[in-house]
Design an enzyme around this catalytic site. Structure first.
Site, PDB file in Angstrom:
ATOM      1  CD  GLU A  70      -2.976   0.995   2.417  1.00  0.00           C
ATOM      2  OE1 GLU A  70      -4.030   1.799   2.486  1.00  0.00           O
ATOM      3  OE2 GLU A  70      -2.999   0.190   3.092  1.00  0.00           O
ATOM      4  N   GLY A  71       0.478   2.044  -0.867  1.00  0.00           N
ATOM      5  CA  GLY A  71       1.165   3.435  -0.887  1.00  0.00           C
ATOM      6  C   GLY A  71       0.498   4.655  -0.922  1.00  0.00           C
ATOM      7  N   GLY A  72       0.893   5.849  -1.283  1.00  0.00           N
ATOM      8  CA  GLY A  72       0.060   6.869  -1.259  1.00  0.00           C
ATOM      9  C   GLY A  72      -0.870   7.092  -2.399  1.00  0.00           C
ATOM     10  N   GLY A  93      -2.548   4.245  -3.232  1.00  0.00           N
ATOM     11  CA  GLY A  93      -3.476   3.224  -2.871  1.00  0.00           C
ATOM     12  C   GLY A  93      -3.011   1.975  -2.651  1.00  0.00           C
ATOM     13  CG  ASP A 145       8.474  10.399  -6.223  1.00  0.00           C
ATOM     14  OD1 ASP A 145       9.443  10.958  -5.177  1.00  0.00           O
ATOM     15  OD2 ASP A 145       7.272   9.665  -5.874  1.00  0.00           O
TER      16      ASP A 145
END
Length: 420
Positions: free
Chosen positions: A90-92, A94, A216
């Site tokens: 799970e990340g920023g 979703g 990023d």
């Protein structure tokens, strides 16, 4: 390491006479605790902004795309109704699930995929989803994670936005650099990963008819396939580079603490050299096995670039920063050379940083000069020797700094470079 965002969304279309905008931080509570005030943005005047005709990525309808549109029912079936056992992480953005779908080339064959489901983050999350589709829908390279398709449905259940990628079974580079990793990456593998990542960034910056700035770049966004090839992933924050004649793109300041270039943090002015800075940080990650920012370490060792500085001017001290899980004596000379490439990327002045194609040439030279490392992947034939590329930047070394502190006052004597 958390991803930060100073304010949601991209800048709106600017008036004919630009006025200074204040780029204010907007951290989540958790990010605020981690970052403190180290990324305070300053006022910026956007005197050179992106063209109004290039504010968006090339649309899928304008360029050929092999992306497949999936239904939400197909996604439920592929993930066994988004079972917890299928959850990869799970990340920023979703949650990410492992799924199984039919191959478009051979319907009788099933293939593994990674399915990323957009969380309930509102407009900004949707923008990142659209950006991923538009970027990966029109670009293709062996060192970029392939986007297989997408799902976009709006019904009584709400908004469903999903992305379907090729499955990368060996996880991220960050996972394997972690102290929790059972088997650390060998030095040969780290050099191979550096090559692959440099190829991916070079493609985005220089090898298309439009430029993409990743924005990023970090070890958690570099994934490894079944053959340990490294591929760049997560293009939700990517932006088009500036049009011809303009020097930069003015954007909201987003990225990851520890990787973002200082001039971008301070002004919001984005160039491809911002990615080059992040790549330099990543090279020191490979060399040391440490994260760019680690609050669990002693205060003097928490920020990677500050911690390594005292060890760089003396070759005898340099070995103290090498990842202790590696054979330090065996890799010392090769690591010396890779650190010189990192130093070029970390020049305080963006204009003095090399282009990614030059970085790629230098890394190829490091690989070719390293004894006993074999051929991690057929290196690109360099246009210049490592010494030639390095010599070009010697006159600019006095400008090299990290943050507010002094960087190397000089490059190590050339005899160190020639001992490999």
């Amino acid at each position: 390491m958390k991803c930060f965002q100073f304010y949601g969304g991209e800048k709106k279309e600017e008036p004919k006479t630009p006025k200074p905008d204040s780029v204010q931080p907007s951290f989540t509570d958790n990010e605020r605790r981690q970052s403190g005030s180290e990324f305070n943005s300053q006022n910026t005047s956007d005197t050179s902004t992106e063209s109004r005709t290039r504010t968006q990525f090339p649309n899928l309808s304008e360029r050929p795309s092999n992306l497949k549109a999936f239904t939400f029912s197909e996604m439920k079936q592929a993930t066994k109704n988004f079972s917890r056992t299928a959850k990869l992480g799970e990340g920023g953005f979703g949650c990410v699930f492992k799924g199984v779908i039919k191959s478009s080339e051979d319907p009788a064959k099933k293939i593994d995929v990674a399915i990323k489901q957009l969380g309930k983050r509102g407009l900004q999350g949707h923008k990142e989803w659209v950006t991923e589709v538009n970027v990966l829908g029109v670009v293709e390279h062996p060192n970029l994670v392939k986007l297989v398709g997408y799902c976009a449905e709006d019904d009584e259940r709400g908004i469903q936005r999903l992305l379907i990628y090729e499955y990368m079974p060996n996880g991220s580079v960050e996972d394997h650099l972690s102290i929790k990793s059972v088997i650390p990456l060998t030095w040969a593998m780290r050099l191979r990963i550096a090559l692959d990542a440099a190829r991916g960034l070079t493609y985005l910056h220089e090898e298309m008819d439009f430029q993409i700035i990743f924005r990023d770049f970090k070890s958690s966004n570099i994934l490894l396939d079944e053959e340990w090839n490294a591929k760049l992933s997560d293009f939700g924050l990517a932006r088009l580079g500036p049009p011809e004649g303009l020097t930069h793109v003015s954007t909201a300041v987003v990225g990851t603490i520890g990787y973002a270039a200082p001039e971008y943090i301070q002004t919001g002015r984005l160039t491809s050299k911002s990615d080059v800075w992040s790549f330099g940080v990543f090279l020191y990650e490979l060399i040391t096995g440490r994260r760019p920012l680690d609050r669990n370490r002693p205060r003097s060792e928490q920020k990677l670039l500050e911690w390594v500085k005292p060890y760089l001017s003396d070759a005898r001290k340099f070995q103290l920063i090498l990842d202790p899980r590696l054979e330090r004596k065996q890799i010392l000379k090769s690591a010396h050379k890779l650190s010189l490439v990192a130093n070029r990327c970390l020049s305080r002045l963006p204009k003095t940083r090399p282009k990614m194609s030059e970085v790629l040439e230098m890394i190829n030279q490091v690989v070719e000069a390293s004894i006993g490392l074999g051929n991690p992947e057929a290196p690109l034939k360099p246009k210049k020797t490592f010494e030639e590329v390095e010599a070009k930047g010697k006159r600019r070394i006095r400008d090299m700094k990290i943050g507010d502190g002094s960087w190397l006052g000089r490059v190590w004597a050339s005899k160190i470079m020639k001992t490999c």
